[in-house]
Design an enzyme around this catalytic site. Sequence first.
Site, PDB file in Angstrom:
ATOM      1  CB  CYS B  85      -0.953  -0.056   1.201  1.00  0.00           C
ATOM      2  SG  CYS B  85      -2.323   1.110   1.068  1.00  0.00           S
ATOM      3  CG  HIS B 204      -3.252  -3.778   3.427  1.00  0.00           C
ATOM      4  ND1 HIS B 204      -2.306  -3.053   4.107  1.00  0.00           N
ATOM      5  CD2 HIS B 204      -3.938  -2.891   2.673  1.00  0.00           C
ATOM      6  CE1 HIS B 204      -2.425  -1.770   3.791  1.00  0.00           C
ATOM      7  NE2 HIS B 204      -3.410  -1.645   2.920  1.00  0.00           N
ATOM      8  CD  GLU B 206      -0.396  -5.464   5.973  1.00  0.00           C
ATOM      9  OE1 GLU B 206      -0.413  -6.051   4.875  1.00  0.00           O
ATOM     10  OE2 GLU B 206      -0.710  -4.260   6.091  1.00  0.00           O
TER      11      GLU B 206
END
Lengths: 90, 241
Positions: B85, B204, B206
């Site tokens: 991002c 994302h 994570e």
Amino acid sequence: MPRVVVHVMPKPEILDPQGKAVAAALPRLGFEGIASVRQGKRFELEVEGEVTEQVLASLREAAETLLSNPVIEDVVSIEVEDGAAGEAQA
Amino acid sequence: MRIGVVTFPGTLDDRDALRAVRIAGGEPVALWHGEDDLQGVEAVVLPGGFSYGDYLRAGAISGFAPVMEKVVDAAKGGMPVLGICNGFQILCETHLLPGAMIKNAHRAFLCRDQPLAVENTRTAWTSGYEAGQVIRIPLKNQDGQYVADERTLAELEGEGRVVFRYTAGATHGPAGFEANPNGSRHDIAGITNAAGNVVGLMPHPEHAVEAGFGPDQPGEGTRSGTDGLAMFTSVLRSLVG
């Protein structure tokens, strides 16, 4: 103190979502007849001392490395304004 | 295996990135933007957020942070670097990756679970996926529209450097953006450099590493998605090999 004004605009081939949002809002406020809007940035750099060719060259480099991203933006103008003259007019 | 995660002022997802490294089996190391010291890490993650308030352009000022000089040098020397991002925006601003991100074409912030096709499994960060596999991880951004000139796009496509491409099946979104969430050229969600050690993507991984805390995986239940974890296990394996 002399001032150098840098104008940065999105490249013509890059869609400008901010300009489009402004263009869409104008008729809602009754401002008709505006075909399109593109939004850019204006930087005012106060320079210590005289704006020599060398200073201008370094500012041009700053404009092209930090103030704009050459992938999506163009530096459309770099103009020197004389601060003293500006104050005299005011 | 020490993996660094950089925190800039305005970074939001550093804690989740550190956690993802730990869950994958690595040793997470917090790195600070103002220190030009990588503390002996073997890979670096630039996490998401709004570093330096996104002032000037997303990622522009971070690109010149003291830690980034070291990250750029290390990346050019082959160290695996992942930008997520805002981290992807930073990688573009430092020219480790080509192109740039501008505002979403529909002009709104968008947050949804986003399916991605994995098209390149030769990078340091994607070797744990199958080519063509569709993964589902969260996406949340305002400046997510990937742009590059035609020559750059042709080069990325010709060299197989599009790593992730947006594909259909997202939870929701504005009309006209069902598959591609932001108007990105060629539906590009993530790319790599020529060497394959530097990868940037807008969604994302994570946030999708632990069952119970991930996106909803259709057919498997609420918050069950862990499709992001393989990015972190991939890099650990690439460092061993």
